[in-house]
Design an enzyme around this catalytic site. Structure first.
Site, PDB file in Angstrom:
ATOM      1  N   ASP A 284       0.861  -1.170   0.000  1.00 40.47           N
ATOM      2  CA  ASP A 284       0.000   0.000   0.000  1.00 40.47           C
ATOM      3  C   ASP A 284       0.906   1.232   0.000  1.00 40.47           C
ATOM      4  O   ASP A 284       2.137   1.142   0.083  1.00 40.47           O
ATOM      5  CB  ASP A 284      -0.944  -0.043   1.229  1.00 40.47           C
ATOM      6  N   GLU A 490     -10.778   6.333   4.669  1.00 39.47           N
ATOM      7  CA  GLU A 490      -9.737   5.838   5.569  1.00 39.47           C
ATOM      8  C   GLU A 490      -9.887   6.381   6.993  1.00 39.47           C
ATOM      9  O   GLU A 490     -10.991   6.407   7.527  1.00 39.47           O
ATOM     10  CB  GLU A 490      -8.367   6.133   4.949  1.00 39.47           C
TER      11      GLU A 490
HETATM   12  O1  LIG Z   1      -4.615   5.240  -3.552  1.00 40.27           O
HETATM   13  C1  LIG Z   1      -3.694   4.190  -3.463  1.00 40.27           C
HETATM   14  C2  LIG Z   1      -3.910   3.405  -2.170  1.00 40.27           C
HETATM   15  C3  LIG Z   1      -5.256   2.664  -2.152  1.00 40.27           C
HETATM   16  O2  LIG Z   1      -5.311   1.738  -3.226  1.00 40.27           O
HETATM   17  C4  LIG Z   1      -5.401   1.907  -0.809  1.00 40.27           C
HETATM   18  O3  LIG Z   1      -6.620   1.163  -0.764  1.00 40.27           O
HETATM   19  C5  LIG Z   1      -5.422   2.850   0.369  1.00 40.27           C
HETATM   20  O4  LIG Z   1      -5.117   2.170   1.574  1.00 40.27           O
HETATM   21  C6  LIG Z   1      -4.499   4.022   0.151  1.00 40.27           C
HETATM   22  N1  LIG Z   1      -4.271   4.973   1.019  1.00 40.27           N
HETATM   23  C7  LIG Z   1      -3.487   5.852   0.409  1.00 40.27           C
HETATM   24  C8  LIG Z   1      -3.015   7.077   1.089  1.00 40.27           C
HETATM   25  N2  LIG Z   1      -3.630   8.130   0.374  1.00 40.27           N
HETATM   26  C9  LIG Z   1      -3.264   9.392   0.512  1.00 40.27           C
HETATM   27  C10 LIG Z   1      -3.926  10.345  -0.260  1.00 40.27           C
HETATM   28  C11 LIG Z   1      -3.568  11.654  -0.170  1.00 40.27           C
HETATM   29  C12 LIG Z   1      -2.564  12.053   0.687  1.00 40.27           C
HETATM   30  C13 LIG Z   1      -1.903  11.077   1.481  1.00 40.27           C
HETATM   31  C14 LIG Z   1      -2.243   9.755   1.387  1.00 40.27           C
HETATM   32  C15 LIG Z   1      -3.236   5.480  -0.877  1.00 40.27           C
HETATM   33  N3  LIG Z   1      -3.874   4.306  -1.013  1.00 40.27           N
END
Ligand SMILES: OC[C@@H]1[C@@H](O)[C@H](O)[C@@H](O)c2nc(CNc3ccccc3)cn21
Length: 601
Positions: A284, A490
């Protein structure tokens, strides 16, 4: 000259062996590296031999970018990759978890909690193939879906991404995978398979036990013995693997205190050697960094533990120089054997060869027009209809209230979620966390759907938060109250009290104490409703329906009957949690599997 690995007539393993034999360590490590689009310039892709790029939640080439703009972005990156000596194509991944959520004007389907309530695997498969077309029209061949979490506690912020608390319902809905990827022929079952350029490589996530954490705390610890893990959280992966899922994403969570991203036993011994999974395992986002606490406090150790555990592709996503440098030195000093690197690269190449990426590395222009196509919106609307769960239909001893007559005279529509496209779509829509309001993308709100369904003689009055006086003096025959949760993703969705956010409860009280009321709840999970349920005449769980809000009116006004069944236990009080079907002490307000039925009028 002739290169065996470039010849599609060569056997798969011959192509893999030939290409691997030509690769330097730098080229191998490059294939294991997935970086975010915001740092993926052509030079970086070329110079570091990058094998994969992703869009994180909300990461777009431009606001309201068209399918063509998306495809052009992917094409530019692909040209860079193909200009390297070996010309290995990149694989671009994105979270199309309820339709192509990042993309303006894409069809947004109900989130998984609603699909679970349909109990319709054929519908799931059709949704998968529609989503694949919308993703491919933007030039993208890979999605981080489906989430096959078995959410055991609705206090988890990602519970709406889970089809059900029951592993059997989740297993049933993994039919979305052959929808995404195409149906594998018998010779390919149990091996990665993608039919062609109208399909996408899928990703079963998050391996394993993401939905079983303590109090539903996101990214936390799943405390359960091995038998319990295999009984509750593992079954969907049996179906995913046999249904040829191309990739599997590791969970941020820990199992009995051991980080999944560092768990050699579950990732290598069990998934790769026992279940014979032959696709690639992807981390992840910063999953390696989060092995240590605080995250990133020992990146060298993180990479060692994660890669040795069996992770093949790393969603870095930004500090690729650090990653590549550290992994290179770990191989040079033999901490990580070349055999582990070769296993990772073989798996990545197996997926890229199998899905035809070497033969078709560029977007297919014949797919233009698929984004937000009416046929897909009609399918999404059908999914909305089938996802609705009727939990109450008329007070005790009174006749059923639903379906309402289309000739309903003067009705009130109230609540924060009645005319709010962003609220009805939820998280992972246009942005990572989702948005409120009606300008985020193209769709139909629940109110718009009601207005276009009722008879011309009817009068629909909308008031988001009506006063008691307004309700009392309005002369309304019925009121439809649409309330619920704001969008979230999340950790932002973790919630220990699960109350309907204000002013939802007071709108319910004000409206339902003055007129016959139908409450439609828009939420990613069951919420506290017990204190109000006796004042409510009819109660509908609508989950997170997406852009096609007219599906709600289709059923409220009898064009279709209610058929949905709870995919999750509806608690009386949060003090009971966690409480799931099959538990010894089971005292729900509405049990798993419950759902009243009506017939088309
Ligand atoms: O988006 C990619 C992955 C996703 O597929 C996972 O299911 C999930 O656990 C996941 N969490 C993040 C963290 N996302 C994030 C978005 C913006 C700023 C910081 C972190 C990315 N991803």
């Amino acid at each position: 000259g002739y290169l065996k690995y470039k010849d599609p007539k060569q056997p798969l393993n011959t192509r893999i062996d030939d290409l691997l034999s030509r690769m330097s360590l730098a080229e191998k490590i490059g294939q294991m590296s997935q970086i975010e689009r915001s740092v993926a310039t052509p030079d970086v892709i070329k110079n570091d031999y990058i094998g994969s790029v992703l869009s994180g939640g909300g990461s777009v080439p431009a606001p309201q970018a068209t399918a063509q703009e998306w495809a052009s972005m992917v094409t530019e990156m692909q040209k860079a990759a193909l200009s390297t000596p070996l010309g290995i194509p990149i694989i671009y991944g994105i979270d199309a978890v309820h339709g192509h959520g990042n993309v303006y004007k894409a069809t947004i389907f109900p989130h998984n909690v609603g699909l679970g309530a349909t109990r319709d695997p054929e519908l799931a498969k059709k949704i998968g193939s529609a989503v694949a077309l919308e993703v491919r029209t933007t030039g993208i061949p890979y999605i981080f879906a489906p989430c096959v979490a078995v959410c055991r506690d609705p206090r988890w912020g990602r519970c709406y991404e889970s089809f059900s608390e029951d592993p059997k319902v989740v297993q049933m809905m993994t039919q979305i995978i052959p929808g995404f990827q195409g149906e594998a022929p018998p010779s390919s079952r149990g091996r990665p398979y993608v039919a062609g350029t109208r399909n996408v490589a899928a990703c079963a996530k998050h391996y394993v036990g993401d939905g079983g954490t303590n109090k539903g705390i996101n990214e936390n610890n799943t405390i359960i013995d091995f038998h319990g893990l295999l009984q509750i959280h593992m079954p969907p992966y049996y179906n995913a693997v046999i249904n040829s899922v191309s990739t599997i994403m590791v969970s941020y969570t820990s199992w009995n205190g051991v980080k999944m991203h560092a768990n050699h036993f579950l990732v290598t011994d069990f998934l790769k050697n026992k279940l014979k999974f032959r696709g690639f395992v992807i981390s992840d986002w910063q999953g390696l960094d989060r092995i240590t606490s605080p995250a990133g406090s020992d990146y060298h150790l993180s990479i060692k533990l994660g890669v040795l555990a069996g992770i093949d592709m790393i969603m870095i996503p930004f500090n690729y120089t650090d990653f590549i440098g550290n992994l290179t030195s770990l191989v040079h000093d033999n901490t990580i054997p070349m055999s582990r690197i070769d296993d990772a690269v073989r798996r990545i190449l197996r997926v890229k060869f199998t899905m035809g990426l070497f033969e078709n590395p560029f977007p297919d222009p014949s797919l233009a027009g698929e984004l937000g196509k009416q046929e897909h919106r009609d399918l999404a609307r059908e999914a909305v209809r089938k996802s609705l769960v009727l939990l109450k239909n008329g007070k005790y001893g009174e006749k059923p209230l639903l379906p309402l007559p289309k000739k309903c005279g003067k009705i009130l529509v109230a609540g924060s979620h009645a005319d709010n496209l962003g609220n009805q779509c939820g998280g992972w829509t246009i942005t990572w966390q989702g948005l409120q309001g009606n300008n985020l993308t193209a769709g139909t709100t629940i109110l718009e759907g009601i207005k276009s369904t009722v008879d011309g003689s009817a009068q629909v009055v909308y008031s988001e938060e009506p006063s008691p006086d307004f309700v009392q003096k309005g002369g309304f025959n019925y009121a439809i109250v649409v309330v619920g949760e704001p969008p979230y993703s999340e950790t932002q969705g973790d919630n220990l009290n699960l109350t309907i956010p204000a002013p939802g409860p007071s709108v319910i009280e004000t409206v339902c104490s003055n007129v016959k009321c139908i409450v439609v709840l828009i939420s990613g999970r069951p919420l506290v409703i017990e204190p109000y349920i006796n004042k409510i005449d009819a109660f509908v769980a609508a989950w997170l329906p997406g852009t096609e809000g007219k599906g709600v009116a289709d059923v409220l006004f009898g064009d279709y009957g209610f058929t949905g069944k709870l995919s999750r236990t509806w608690f009386k009080s949060v003090d009971q949690l966690p409480m799931n079907v099959g538990d010894p002490h089971y005292d729900p307000l509405f049990p798993f599997g419950f759902g009243l039925e009506t017939h088309p009028s």
